[in-house]
Design a protein around this motif. Structure first.
Motif, mmCIF file in Angstrom:
data_model
loop_
_atom_site.group_PDB
_atom_site.id
_atom_site.type_symbol
_atom_site.label_atom_id
_atom_site.label_comp_id
_atom_site.label_asym_id
_atom_site.label_seq_id
_atom_site.Cartn_x
_atom_site.Cartn_y
_atom_site.Cartn_z
ATOM 1 N N SER A 178 0.733 -1.101 0.037
ATOM 2 C CA SER A 178 -0.044 0.162 -0.005
ATOM 3 C C SER A 178 0.893 1.260 0.052
ATOM 4 C CB SER A 178 -0.949 -0.025 1.272
ATOM 5 O OG SER A 178 -1.762 1.186 1.427
ATOM 6 N N GLY A 219 0.674 5.544 -0.311
ATOM 7 C CA GLY A 219 -0.044 6.637 -0.045
ATOM 8 C C GLY A 219 0.460 7.879 -0.253
ATOM 9 N N ASN A 220 0.300 8.977 -1.205
ATOM 10 C CA ASN A 220 0.541 10.324 -1.423
ATOM 11 C C ASN A 220 2.272 10.475 -1.036
ATOM 12 O OD1 ASN A 220 -1.996 10.191 1.050
ATOM 13 N ND2 ASN A 220 -2.259 11.268 -0.774
ATOM 14 N N ASP A 278 2.541 12.883 -5.637
ATOM 15 C CA ASP A 278 1.061 12.254 -4.845
ATOM 16 C C ASP A 278 0.991 11.122 -5.567
ATOM 17 O OD1 ASP A 278 -0.692 12.566 -2.936
ATOM 18 O OD2 ASP A 278 -2.345 13.645 -4.071
ATOM 19 N N SER A 331 -0.473 7.240 -5.134
ATOM 20 C CA SER A 331 -1.258 6.224 -4.109
ATOM 21 C C SER A 331 -1.549 5.057 -5.026
ATOM 22 C CB SER A 331 -2.326 6.998 -3.741
ATOM 23 O OG SER A 331 -2.061 7.966 -2.647
ATOM 24 N N GLU A 349 -2.688 0.691 -4.638
ATOM 25 C CA GLU A 349 -2.872 -0.606 -3.671
ATOM 26 C C GLU A 349 -2.449 -1.842 -4.345
ATOM 27 O OE1 GLU A 349 -3.822 -0.858 -0.694
ATOM 28 O OE2 GLU A 349 -4.036 1.312 -0.307
ATOM 29 N N GLY A 365 4.015 10.865 2.960
ATOM 30 C CA GLY A 365 3.506 9.755 2.350
ATOM 31 C C GLY A 365 3.775 8.621 3.236
#
Length: 343
Positions: free
Chosen positions: A7, A9-10, A23, A25, A27, A61
């Motif tokens: 995962s 994120g950001n 930025d 992100s 999954e 992040g």
């Protein structure tokens, strides 16, 4: 053991005033084989290096492997296998010594015994189907064999995650094709969560469970290969994923060569079909590639079966009709504009 998920994120990464990642992100499900696909400079390798801990993201992040935040951990603590494009094998070490390197480099309290290391090396040589090559030096191997040994070395530490940076980029076309098939079969057997970087569209579409298309430091689209190819999110994805014809008439329309049907000029419907003349025919392979010149001078690429081409009995200079089986329309020519399909 189940393969862990990944995962992100950001994630942002800047080198001075240059923003290499903006930025991001993402999954990734455990056990998936995911391709990071995009042109040079799109941010693919930078993202891979952040995951591996070879570089660190700007503040703000996160990177989680199996739910554990590893963004603050050094490379050695993340348990990640990394395979570079140019193998990075130690030339003065034998194949077996290269594979064992990561295990022998552990501090004494975590290092397996010498017999356990030998057994692990033998197991991995079997896994990559090179059981007789342990005593050879890297320069005595072919490019494809060296790449497999690099993979075995990455697997020796029993990584939670496997990262491949342009794994076939230094190989010739036939070896790449053979090794791609082998890697797909290998992934099915081992089930590791794997991320690989490539700029080769065919490679990404053939190998991966999910394709992540990147451009200018951002993710343009993510999804299964067939979905991304058939339903591109924007003009950049359309044009980057394979050959495509582009028409500018009010809006921008896209149609792929295999989605155009060649018909007799007399059968063309003036309301929806186009008329042109054969400019060039290349029919040396299983699929014929035809270039058709329209009245305004635009050249349209068409793919057709050789049997269909023979049935039409057309040659250079002949007039033909073009029937579009599928066209994609975009109101604006920008990476952020949406693309919709038209029958």
């Amino acid at each position: 053991m189940n393969a862990p998920s990944l995962s992100l994120g950001n994630l942002t990464k800047s080198f001075g005033s240059f923003r290499a990642l903006d930025d991001i992100s993402l999954e990734v499900q455990g056990g998936q084989l995911v391709a990071l696909l995009g042109p040079s400079g799109s941010g693919k390798t930078t993202l891979l290096r952040l995951i591996a801990g070879l570089d660190f993201a700007d503040p703000g992040g996160f990177i989680r492997i199996g739910g554990e935040d590893v963004a603050h951990l050094p490379t050695g603590k993340r348990r990640i296998g990394f395979v570079f494009q140019h193998y990075a094998l130690f030339r003065h070490m034998t194949v077996a010594e290269n594979i064992a390197f990561g295990l022998k480099s552990r501090k004494r309290s975590e290092r397996p015994s010498a017999p356990a290391i030998r057994q692990r090396v033998e197991e991995l040589l079997d896994v990559v189907m090179l059981p007789e090559l342990g005593s050879r030096l890297p320069h005595e191997l072919s490019g494809g064999q060296r790449q497999r040994i690099a993979l075995a070395r990455a697997l020796a530490i029993e990584p939670r995650l496997l990262l491949l940076d342009e794994p076939f980029g230094a190989l010739d076309a036939q070896v790449r094709k053979d090794l791609r098939r082998w890697l797909r079969e290998f992934h099915v057997r081992c089930g590791l969560t794997t991320i690989f970087v490539t700029h080769d569209q065919e490679e990404a579409l053939e190998l991966s469970d999910e394709v992540v298309v990147m451009n200018h430091a951002r993710i343009e689209q993510k999804g299964p290969p067939q979905e991304v190819y058939d339903h591109p999110a924007n003009p950049f994805v359309v044009e980057f994923l394979g050959d495509v014809n582009r028409f500018d008439k009010g809006g921008t329309h896209y149609v792929r060569p295999h989605e155009i049907e060649l018909i007799f000029a007399g059968e063309a419907d003036p309301a929806k079909d186009r008329i042109g003349r054969i400019a060039h025919v290349f029919a040396a392979g299983p699929v014929a590639r035809i270039q058709v010149e329209l009245a305004d001078g635009q050249i349209i690429d068409v793919e057709a079966s050789r049997s269909h081409l023979e049935a039409l009995s057309i040659d250079h200079g002949d007039e033909v009709g073009l029937r579009f089986r599928n066209a994609r329309a975009s109101d604006r020519d920008s990476a952020s504009s949406r693309v919709s399909s038209e029958a």
